[in-house]
Design a protein around this motif. Structure first.
Motif, PDB file in Angstrom:
ATOM      1  N   ALA A  62       0.843  -1.211   0.013  1.00 12.86           N
ATOM      2  CA  ALA A  62       0.082   0.023  -0.096  1.00 12.86           C
ATOM      3  C   ALA A  62       0.841   1.356  -0.127  1.00 12.86           C
ATOM      4  O   ALA A  62       0.490   2.165  -0.655  1.00 12.86           O
ATOM      5  CB  ALA A  62      -0.957   0.182   1.156  1.00 12.86           C
ATOM      6  N   LEU A  63       1.852   1.174   0.645  1.00 13.81           N
ATOM      7  CA  LEU A  63       2.710   2.502   0.887  1.00 13.81           C
ATOM      8  C   LEU A  63       3.664   2.639  -0.522  1.00 13.81           C
ATOM      9  O   LEU A  63       3.842   3.907  -0.968  1.00 13.81           O
ATOM     10  CB  LEU A  63       3.808   2.287   1.855  1.00 13.81           C
ATOM     11  CG  LEU A  63       4.573   3.494   2.481  1.00 13.81           C
ATOM     12  CD1 LEU A  63       3.625   4.586   2.789  1.00 13.81           C
ATOM     13  CD2 LEU A  63       5.656   3.239   3.414  1.00 13.81           C
ATOM     14  N   GLN A  64       3.993   1.363  -0.944  1.00 14.77           N
ATOM     15  CA  GLN A  64       4.459   1.424  -2.460  1.00 14.77           C
ATOM     16  C   GLN A  64       3.515   2.058  -3.532  1.00 14.77           C
ATOM     17  O   GLN A  64       3.858   3.079  -4.236  1.00 14.77           O
ATOM     18  CB  GLN A  64       4.908   0.253  -2.794  1.00 14.77           C
ATOM     19  CG  GLN A  64       6.071  -0.486  -2.301  1.00 14.77           C
ATOM     20  CD  GLN A  64       6.594  -1.719  -2.608  1.00 14.77           C
ATOM     21  OE1 GLN A  64       6.159  -2.074  -3.836  1.00 14.77           O
ATOM     22  NE2 GLN A  64       7.045  -2.739  -1.788  1.00 14.77           N
ATOM     23  N   ALA A  65       2.276   1.709  -3.500  1.00 18.96           N
ATOM     24  CA  ALA A  65       1.221   2.271  -4.413  1.00 18.96           C
ATOM     25  C   ALA A  65       0.951   4.012  -4.046  1.00 18.96           C
ATOM     26  O   ALA A  65       1.086   4.645  -5.023  1.00 18.96           O
ATOM     27  CB  ALA A  65       0.182   1.555  -4.329  1.00 18.96           C
ATOM     28  N   ALA A  66       1.414   4.165  -2.976  1.00 21.74           N
ATOM     29  CA  ALA A  66       0.968   5.579  -2.479  1.00 21.74           C
ATOM     30  C   ALA A  66       2.307   6.561  -2.951  1.00 21.74           C
ATOM     31  O   ALA A  66       1.989   7.569  -3.205  1.00 21.74           O
ATOM     32  CB  ALA A  66       0.999   5.931  -1.019  1.00 21.74           C
ATOM     33  N   ALA A  67       3.383   5.772  -2.979  1.00 22.31           N
ATOM     34  CA  ALA A  67       4.370   6.621  -3.352  1.00 22.31           C
ATOM     35  C   ALA A  67       4.461   6.686  -4.950  1.00 22.31           C
ATOM     36  O   ALA A  67       4.843   7.609  -5.435  1.00 22.31           O
ATOM     37  CB  ALA A  67       5.734   5.571  -2.847  1.00 22.31           C
TER      38      ALA A  67
END
Length: 131
Positions: A62-67
């Motif tokens: 999820a954090l990778q997608a947000a980045a």
């Protein structure tokens, strides 16, 4: 009839069966010429965000997608800013929405104040020996 499973549970499939995006060998699903200014800027921003979080491998999906979303929105904003600097008219309402979305994505990238930092093995062991 399928072959019986080996004991020990399921294992992650080998890297060759995973997407090139998942492996980190490509930034996009399809091959893209990464030499364009926009592609290079996206890559730079994404790497900077990943570095701020201790590297891609330490980030959740999820954090990778947000980045990725944050980096893409920043590139789009910079394209609009360039057009305005060249004297072209831009949709100010769209620009404002873009800035708001960038702000929202940036807040998603900051861990909650009550979140405990993830420790690697050395950090964990260092904490145990000092306590």
């Amino acid at each position: 009839m399928t072959a019986p499973r080996k004991p020990g549970g399921s294992k992650r499939p080998p890297c060759r069966s995973r997407s090139a995006v998942t492996n980190g060998t490509r930034l996009y699903l399809s091959p893209v010429d990464g030499r364009t200014e926009q592609a290079r800027r996206f890559s730079d921003l994404l790497r900077q965000v990943e570095d701020e979080h201790g590297g891609r491998e330490r980030m959740s999906v999820a954090l990778q997608a947000a980045a990725r979303a944050f980096a893409q929105l920043c590139v789009e904003r910079e394209i609009m800013e360039q057009a305005r600097a060249q004297g072209q008219d831009i949709d100010v309402e769209l620009y404002g929405q873009l800035c708001d979305r960038i702000d929202r994505q940036a807040r998603r990238l900051v861990p909650p104040k009550d979140a405990k930092p993830k420790l690697d093995l050395r950090g964990y062991l260092a904490g145990r020996t000092t306590s």
